[in-house]
Design a protein around this motif. Structure first.
Motif, PDB file in Angstrom:
ATOM      1  N   ILE A  54       0.849  -1.327  -0.068  1.00  0.00           N
ATOM      2  CA  ILE A  54      -0.285   0.289   0.197  1.00  0.00           C
ATOM      3  C   ILE A  54       1.161   1.523   0.299  1.00  0.00           C
ATOM      4  N   LEU A  55       1.713   1.279   0.780  1.00  0.00           N
ATOM      5  CA  LEU A  55       2.227   2.408   0.589  1.00  0.00           C
ATOM      6  C   LEU A  55       3.418   2.203  -0.265  1.00  0.00           C
ATOM      7  N   VAL A  56       3.966   1.820  -1.166  1.00  0.00           N
ATOM      8  CA  VAL A  56       4.516   1.788  -2.559  1.00  0.00           C
ATOM      9  C   VAL A  56       3.570   2.329  -3.373  1.00  0.00           C
ATOM     10  N   ALA A  57       2.917   1.108  -3.316  1.00  0.00           N
ATOM     11  CA  ALA A  57       1.560   1.403  -4.703  1.00  0.00           C
ATOM     12  C   ALA A  57       0.735   2.768  -4.763  1.00  0.00           C
ATOM     13  N   PHE A  58       0.771   3.750  -3.751  1.00  0.00           N
ATOM     14  CA  PHE A  58      -0.216   4.940  -3.450  1.00  0.00           C
ATOM     15  C   PHE A  58       1.309   6.050  -3.070  1.00  0.00           C
ATOM     16  N   ALA A  59       2.479   5.699  -3.299  1.00  0.00           N
ATOM     17  CA  ALA A  59       3.284   6.867  -3.382  1.00  0.00           C
ATOM     18  C   ALA A  59       3.684   6.595  -4.780  1.00  0.00           C
ATOM     19  N   SER A  60       4.118   8.559  -4.544  1.00  0.00           N
ATOM     20  CA  SER A  60       4.774   9.244  -6.332  1.00  0.00           C
ATOM     21  C   SER A  60       5.572   8.676  -7.172  1.00  0.00           C
ATOM     22  N   GLU A  61       5.365   8.451  -8.839  1.00  0.00           N
ATOM     23  CA  GLU A  61       6.382   7.678  -9.068  1.00  0.00           C
ATOM     24  C   GLU A  61       8.150   7.446  -8.818  1.00  0.00           C
ATOM     25  N   ARG A  62       7.526   9.171  -8.369  1.00  0.00           N
ATOM     26  CA  ARG A  62       9.964   9.354  -7.954  1.00  0.00           C
ATOM     27  C   ARG A  62      10.048   8.323  -7.171  1.00  0.00           C
ATOM     28  N   GLU A  63       9.628   8.658  -5.659  1.00  0.00           N
ATOM     29  CA  GLU A  63       8.894   7.992  -4.580  1.00  0.00           C
ATOM     30  C   GLU A  63       9.095   5.608  -4.902  1.00  0.00           C
ATOM     31  N   LYS A 105      -4.936  17.427   2.251  1.00  0.00           N
ATOM     32  CA  LYS A 105      -5.082  17.547   1.270  1.00  0.00           C
ATOM     33  C   LYS A 105      -5.073  16.660  -0.080  1.00  0.00           C
ATOM     34  N   GLY A 106      -5.414  15.423   0.105  1.00  0.00           N
ATOM     35  CA  GLY A 106      -5.180  13.969  -0.525  1.00  0.00           C
ATOM     36  C   GLY A 106      -4.018  13.518  -0.819  1.00  0.00           C
ATOM     37  N   ASN A 107      -2.429  13.394  -0.055  1.00  0.00           N
ATOM     38  CA  ASN A 107      -1.644  13.163   0.888  1.00  0.00           C
ATOM     39  C   ASN A 107      -1.603  11.179   0.716  1.00  0.00           C
ATOM     40  N   LEU A 108      -0.640  10.761   0.356  1.00  0.00           N
ATOM     41  CA  LEU A 108      -0.621  10.030   1.160  1.00  0.00           C
ATOM     42  C   LEU A 108      -0.055   9.592   2.945  1.00  0.00           C
ATOM     43  N   ALA A 109      -0.940   9.239   4.134  1.00  0.00           N
ATOM     44  CA  ALA A 109      -0.786   9.996   5.154  1.00  0.00           C
ATOM     45  C   ALA A 109      -0.425   8.203   5.775  1.00  0.00           C
TER      46      ALA A 109
END
Length: 247
Positions: free
Chosen positions: A145-154, A207-211
């Motif tokens: 989950i933490l990887v899938a919803f991270a940004s492409e750069r992350e 803000k729509g950021n993955l928390a």
């Protein structure tokens, strides 16, 4: 200078030393030097300052250090609105009561995930989830989950991890990430721990950021894939509700 940010080396080293205590509550000077990757003389100087300021204390009988009272004074001023681990605890407890399984909350820290809160199941046989545990990002529902919803750069940063195991093919992992983003949740069956399963969903702030990643876990005998899939809608709804609490 790192990533365009001016850093103070002495402060970085002092913080690295304090972070050693997330893995052990009591450490000798030699152990701290090994953990932090610093010379013993450097550690001694920094520990003397930290001790003078009350951030660590030393047991004269064992010559080992522990976190000092100043750490607890700082944590006492961390309000519920600042700390998701405290803010989301009541909703996690409600979810635990609804599903009767262990509920955990994870955040990403670099190329690891960190369990910042856990509510243990009341079942006799349960999966114990210690708060503060650090786990890799290449296995487990919460990791995905933490990887899938991270940004492409992350994602690229995570997938370029030099210790990424050969047993986890990056191409197959990327395909999993796409499926997880489409479904809105991830399932893990004995990926990290034999006999354990879990389902996880993302928590997005206002803000729509993955928390964070919210997960429910337990023994495979009680939580087969079909049951985890049945839990997913409630888990995602609780994660959505939690996100409304995070600014």
């Amino acid at each position: 200078m790192e990533d365009g940010k001016l850093t103070v080396r002495a402060v970085e080293r002092a913080l690295d030393i304090l972070m050693c205590f997330t893995r052990s509550g009591s450490l000798s000077l030699t152990e701290i030097a090994g953990e932090a990757g610093l010379h013993k003389s450097t550690v001694h100087r920094l520990m003397t300052t930290l001790e003078d300021k009350g951030f660590v204390s030393r047991d004269a009988s064992t010559e080992k250090y522990r976190l000092g009272i100043k750490i607890w004074e700082l944590s006492a001023h961390l309000s519920n609105t600042d700390d998701p681990a405290l803010l989301l605890l009541p909703t996690m407890e409600k979810l635990r009561d609804e599903l009767e399984e262990t509920v955990s909350l994870y955040v990403r820290d670099g190329r690891e995930r960190l369990r910042i809160q856990a509510v243990q199941s009341n079942q006799a046989i349960r999966r114990v989830a210690p708060v503060g545990a650090r786990l890799p990002l290449y296995v487990g529902a919460s990791s995905k989950i933490l990887v899938a919803f991270a940004s492409e750069r992350e994602q690229e940063y995570i997938l370029s991890d030099p210790i990424w195991p050969d047993s986890v093919a990056r191409s197959a992992f990327r395909d999993q990430l796409k499926s997880i983003r489409a479904a809105g949740y991830a399932i893990s069956v004995e990926e990290r721990e034999q006999g354990a399963t879990s389902v996880a969903a993302p928590i997005f702030d206002l803000k729509g950021n993955l928390a964070a990643a919210l997960s429910v876990s337990g023994p495979l005998a009680r939580l087969p894939v079909e049951k985890l899939e049945g839990y997913a809608p409630l888990l995602m709804e609780r994660a959505r509700q939690m996100g409304l609490m995070i600014r």
